[in-house]
Motif scaffolding. Sequence first.
Motif, short mmCIF file in Angstrom:
data_model
loop_
_atom_site.label_atom_id
_atom_site.label_comp_id
_atom_site.label_asym_id
_atom_site.label_seq_id
_atom_site.Cartn_x
_atom_site.Cartn_y
_atom_site.Cartn_z
N ALA A 1 9.36 4.46 -3.21
CA ALA A 1 8.46 3.38 -3.61
C ALA A 1 9.25 2.10 -3.88
CB ALA A 1 7.66 3.77 -4.84
N GLU A 2 10.43 2.23 -4.49
CA GLU A 2 11.27 1.05 -4.72
C GLU A 2 11.72 0.42 -3.41
OE1 GLU A 2 12.28 -1.05 -7.15
OE2 GLU A 2 10.66 0.00 -8.17
N VAL A 3 12.08 1.25 -2.45
CA VAL A 3 12.48 0.74 -1.13
C VAL A 3 11.31 -0.01 -0.49
CG1 VAL A 3 13.15 1.42 1.21
CG2 VAL A 3 14.28 2.45 -0.76
N ALA A 4 10.11 0.55 -0.60
CA ALA A 4 8.93 -0.09 -0.04
C ALA A 4 8.66 -1.43 -0.73
CB ALA A 4 7.71 0.82 -0.18
N ARG A 5 8.84 -1.49 -2.05
CA ARG A 5 8.65 -2.77 -2.76
C ARG A 5 9.69 -3.80 -2.33
NH1 ARG A 5 7.97 0.80 -6.93
NH2 ARG A 5 5.80 1.08 -7.46
N ALA A 6 10.91 -3.36 -2.08
CA ALA A 6 11.96 -4.29 -1.62
C ALA A 6 11.60 -4.85 -0.25
CB ALA A 6 13.31 -3.58 -1.58
N LYS A 7 11.08 -4.01 0.63
CA LYS A 7 10.67 -4.47 1.96
C LYS A 7 9.49 -5.43 1.86
CE LYS A 7 12.50 -0.57 4.50
NZ LYS A 7 12.21 0.56 5.41
N ARG B 1 0.83 -1.21 0.00
CA ARG B 1 0.00 0.00 0.00
C ARG B 1 0.86 1.26 0.00
NH1 ARG B 1 -2.59 -3.01 3.84
NH2 ARG B 1 -1.77 -1.70 5.53
N GLU B 2 1.95 1.23 0.77
CA GLU B 2 2.85 2.39 0.82
C GLU B 2 3.49 2.65 -0.54
OE1 GLU B 2 4.85 5.58 2.80
OE2 GLU B 2 2.99 4.48 3.10
N ALA B 3 3.90 1.60 -1.24
CA ALA B 3 4.49 1.76 -2.57
C ALA B 3 3.46 2.36 -3.54
CB ALA B 3 5.00 0.42 -3.10
N ALA B 4 2.22 1.90 -3.46
CA ALA B 4 1.18 2.45 -4.33
C ALA B 4 0.92 3.92 -4.01
CB ALA B 4 -0.11 1.64 -4.18
N ARG B 5 0.92 4.27 -2.72
CA ARG B 5 0.72 5.66 -2.31
C ARG B 5 1.84 6.54 -2.84
NH1 ARG B 5 2.16 9.35 1.57
NH2 ARG B 5 3.80 8.00 2.39
#
Length: 73
Positions: A47-53, A22-26
């Motif tokens: 967003a890339e960092v959020a997707r990695a997490k 959700r954070e990456a989408a935001r």
Amino acid sequence: MTISSHPGRVTLDGQLLGYWEREAARLDALATGSRFAWQRRRYLRKAEVARAKAELSRQREATRGQDGSASET
């Protein structure tokens, strides 16, 4: 009254996976609406960092699914 079956125990990694997706989408939405290129780049990096997490949590969940006999602490 019918009781719906629960998908199973929700783990912290399962919760984190949803949060980071959700954070990456935001952040992607913020990047799309940003006015300046430097803002857009920053949001896209975050967003890339959020997707990695999210991927890390996804891998942990997959590992937990394979180790179905392991005890949870």
